[in-house]
Design an enzyme around this catalytic site. Structure first.
Site, PDB file in Angstrom:
ATOM      1  N   ASP A 275      30.442  36.682  51.497  1.00 55.35           N
ATOM      2  CA  ASP A 275      30.848  35.626  50.576  1.00 55.35           C
ATOM      3  C   ASP A 275      30.063  34.349  50.881  1.00 55.35           C
ATOM      4  OD1 ASP A 275      33.716  35.184  48.778  1.00 55.35           O
ATOM      5  OD2 ASP A 275      32.553  33.426  49.357  1.00 55.35           O
TER       6      ASP A 275
ATOM      7  N   ASN B  94      41.946  39.069  44.020  1.00 51.81           N
ATOM      8  CA  ASN B  94      42.488  37.994  43.185  1.00 51.81           C
ATOM      9  C   ASN B  94      42.347  38.411  41.719  1.00 51.81           C
ATOM     10  OD1 ASN B  94      42.986  36.333  45.425  1.00 51.81           O
ATOM     11  ND2 ASN B  94      40.888  35.562  45.418  1.00 51.81           N
TER      12      ASN B  94
ATOM     13  N   GLY C 285      43.975  33.297  41.184  1.00 50.03           N
ATOM     14  CA  GLY C 285      42.838  32.549  41.733  1.00 50.03           C
ATOM     15  C   GLY C 285      41.501  33.223  41.533  1.00 50.03           C
ATOM     16  N   GLN C 286      41.412  34.129  40.549  1.00 55.44           N
ATOM     17  CA  GLN C 286      40.129  34.805  40.297  1.00 55.44           C
ATOM     18  C   GLN C 286      39.154  33.833  39.653  1.00 55.44           C
ATOM     19  OE1 GLN C 286      40.411  38.347  37.860  1.00 55.44           O
ATOM     20  NE2 GLN C 286      38.274  38.919  38.241  1.00 55.44           N
TER      21      GLN C 286
ATOM     22  N   HIS D  13      36.206  42.386  42.332  1.00 53.64           N
ATOM     23  CA  HIS D  13      35.654  42.419  43.691  1.00 53.64           C
ATOM     24  C   HIS D  13      36.814  42.405  44.667  1.00 53.64           C
ATOM     25  CE1 HIS D  13      35.956  38.331  42.185  1.00 53.64           C
ATOM     26  NE2 HIS D  13      36.312  37.973  43.412  1.00 53.64           N
TER      27      HIS D  13
ATOM     28  N   HIS E 255      37.975  41.287  48.365  1.00 55.50           N
ATOM     29  CA  HIS E 255      37.689  40.474  49.547  1.00 55.50           C
ATOM     30  C   HIS E 255      38.147  41.243  50.785  1.00 55.50           C
ATOM     31  CE1 HIS E 255      37.176  36.486  47.424  1.00 55.50           C
ATOM     32  NE2 HIS E 255      37.906  37.098  46.516  1.00 55.50           N
TER      33      HIS E 255
HETATM   34  P1  AMP Z   1      37.503  35.113  43.468  1.00 57.71           P
HETATM   35  O1  AMP Z   1      37.921  33.670  43.560  1.00 57.71           O
HETATM   36  O2  AMP Z   1      38.478  36.081  44.010  1.00 57.71           O
HETATM   37  O3  AMP Z   1      37.049  35.441  42.048  1.00 57.71           O
HETATM   38  O4  AMP Z   1      36.262  35.245  44.421  1.00 57.71           O
HETATM   39  C1  AMP Z   1      34.953  34.953  44.071  1.00 57.71           C
HETATM   40  C2  AMP Z   1      34.213  34.768  45.360  1.00 57.71           C
HETATM   41  O5  AMP Z   1      32.843  34.954  45.097  1.00 57.71           O
HETATM   42  C3  AMP Z   1      34.367  33.389  45.984  1.00 57.71           C
HETATM   43  O6  AMP Z   1      34.922  33.551  47.288  1.00 57.71           O
HETATM   44  C4  AMP Z   1      32.950  32.843  46.013  1.00 57.71           C
HETATM   45  O7  AMP Z   1      32.699  32.122  47.191  1.00 57.71           O
HETATM   46  C5  AMP Z   1      32.125  34.103  45.937  1.00 57.71           C
HETATM   47  N1  AMP Z   1      30.812  33.996  45.324  1.00 57.71           N
HETATM   48  C6  AMP Z   1      30.512  33.466  44.117  1.00 57.71           C
HETATM   49  N2  AMP Z   1      29.198  33.601  43.863  1.00 57.71           N
HETATM   50  C7  AMP Z   1      28.660  34.255  44.934  1.00 57.71           C
HETATM   51  C8  AMP Z   1      27.355  34.693  45.283  1.00 57.71           C
HETATM   52  N3  AMP Z   1      26.305  34.484  44.482  1.00 57.71           N
HETATM   53  N4  AMP Z   1      27.181  35.329  46.470  1.00 57.71           N
HETATM   54  C9  AMP Z   1      28.233  35.527  47.299  1.00 57.71           C
HETATM   55  N5  AMP Z   1      29.484  35.146  47.024  1.00 57.71           N
HETATM   56  C10 AMP Z   1      29.698  34.505  45.863  1.00 57.71           C
END
Ligand code: AMP
Ligand code: ZN
Length: 115
Positions: A30, A88, A94-95, A101, A103
């Site tokens: 991340d 999420n 909180g998505q 994806h 985590h």
């Molecule tokens: P969510 O809030 O569950 O949708 O998680 C999205 C996650 O993607 C967040 O923790 C961001 O920090 C991460 N994220 C967004 N863009 C990138 C990227 N290009 N490379 C790695 N992580 C990313």
């Protein structure tokens, strides 16, 4: 899907270092880690969220849960100390990226409940 950052990463059209890849799944670190180990496990196929699952996604999700997550946890040596798996979903969940994806967080003691 156009303008989806995780589709672009999975298709190697955007830069990211894969810590895991097979035919259906990638895993990356991340960008904004919330724990010493914070990995995103991303299906290559665009699925918006849990709300968009179809029957055809069952094998893929079982593969992630049964094969991919334990392998990565083992590789990162957090399998014994413990870790957390989070998906999420939607606004209240909180998505922020609308490509499903998972985590995987570990490397420290995680508190509960989440905020
Ligand atoms: P969510 O809030 O569950 O949708 O998680 C999205 C996650 O993607 C967040 O923790 C961001 O920090 C991460 N994220 C967004 N863009 C990138 C990227 N290009 N490379 C790695 N992580 C990313
Ligand atoms: Zn996508």
């Amino acid at each position: 899907m156009a303008d989806c950052i995780f589709c672009k990463i999975a298709n190697k059209e955007a830069d990211a270092k894969f810590i895991f890849e097979d035919e259906t799944v990638i895993a990356i670190r991340d960008l904004s880690p919330k724990a010493p180990e914070h990995i995103l496990i991303i299906p290559k196929k665009h699925i918006g969220s849990i709300n968009d699952f179809t029957d055809s996604d069952k094998d893929l999700m079982a593969h992630i849960m049964v094969d991919v997550i334990p392998k990565i946890a083992n590789d990162l040596k957090i399998d014994k100390s413990g870790f957390r798996v989070v998906i999420n979903t939607g606004e209240d969940g909180g998505q922020t990226v609308n490509h499903l994806h998972i985590h995987l967080l570990g490397g420290r003691s995680l508190t509960w409940p989440p905020g």
